[in-house]
Structure formats: structure tokens, C-alpha cells
Write a protein that holds these residues in place. Sequence first.
Motif: not given
Length: 254
Positions: A113-123, A145-157
Motif C-alpha cells: 500500500t505504501s508503494w501504491l500510494c506513492g505510484a498513484v501520487l506520481i502518476l 487522472l480519473v482512470p489513475i485514481l480509480v485504478a488506485g482506489a480499486a487496488a487499495l480497496s
Amino acid sequence: MNGAAPSAPRFLPTVLLPGAAVLAAAAQLLLLPWDPRSNVPVSPGSDTLTTGYTWWGTALFAVVLGALVWVVGRWGRTGAAVLVVGGVSAVLLLVSFLTHEPDPDGFAGLWPTSWLCGAVLILAGAALVAGAAHGDLPRTVRSFLVPILVAGAAALSGFVLEAVASGEAWLARVVSAVLALAAAHGLGWALRANGWDIRRSVALTCGAVALIAAVDSASVPLWGWPAPDTAAWLVTITAYAAGAASVWAWRRRA
């Protein structure tokens, strides 16, 4: 006159994109610590500990990355800026995490999750800067932006719900599947509102969950950790596929 970005020169794919990727990688290697953890001895037996990421190193890295994204995005390549500059940084960050086993402090299993949050923030940051440079920020928000945030939310949840589904009781899997269906349904609505069809929406949500599952599973061969619950991951991924697809099924009935 209309503020649009100039057309991309012919040398963009052969010179600018590789150069931007190399500079982004060099900036990350120089400005960010390769070991992402904090409180790591400088040398064996040393009482002096590292402090992980420094504010000035992170800030300077963000400035360099933003400048590279702006240059690439200015020449009409918003997607290339996100993929090449932001993607290189996200991959290097993952390699950094994978090459350093977390300390057994009770939170080691949360490192994906640490990597995921960092990757989403960068992208996400790369998408915003590139869109502003290109002069079409609204389209960038919808397309990137929306697809990146959706993908990040899907991965985190998905990561959290897989942990719920890995409980021994069958009720845990049922609860996790229901929550995953609801989460994916909401994410599917966000994608549909931005013009995505059912195939791409299901592919994005399932792909994001499958990616975090693969990242989580990397701990098995690298550090000899217990293997994640494969059945729990399958339940989670299937629920996300059904939840995203249900947006279109519900609309047809309505």
C-alpha cells in the motif's frame, strides 16, 4: 493564438522520450534513498540511523519530475509524459521496495500500500502537469487522472478486502465479496461517467486488483513469506469484475 500546445516534433519518440526517462530515473536514484525504510542502521552495528525520505530530496525530485513532464506534455504527448516519466518513477519505486525486506514490526505486510500510494501520487501529478502543459486540462482529467485514481482506489480497496476474505470463516469471504461488489460498482459509475465502456472498465478495475495481488505475492519468492490466500484473491478479483459490469446491467434494466 488559442493556447494549444505545438505539434510534436519528429524527434520526440527517438530523443525526447528516452532522454526524459533517463533523467527521471537518474533524479530518483540521486535524490531519493534506494532503501525506502526509516530507522535503518547506516552500517552493521552502527548507532546512527537513516531517516528515510528527506523533505528536500522529495521536493527537489518532484520539481525535476514536474519539469520533465511539462516538457514532454508541452509537445502534445500527455499520455507519453504520464507513461514514460511517471511510469519509470513508479517502477523504480516498486523495485526499491522489492529489494528491501520490511522490518517485522507488525506492519510489514502493508508495504504494497505504501508503494501504491506513492505510484498513484506520481502518476496523478504527472497527468495534471502534462495536461496543463498541453493546454487541455479537462480532457486530461477525464482521460488520465480519473482512470489513475480509480485504478488506485480499486487496488487499495482490493488489498484490504482480500485481507478480509482470507479469514478462515466462510462468512468472511461473503462479506468481502459483497463489499468488493459495492466498491467496484461505485468505481464503475465513475468510469462510465467519463465515457468508458464495460470492457475497459472491467479490465481496469480487475487489472488494478490483479496488479496489487502480484505485488503482494512477490514477497513469497523474495523473502520466504507465507503465500497469500489465492482463493481470497480470486474471490476479490471476481467480485470487482462483477461489480464494475453491474453498472451497465443495472442501466439496461432501468
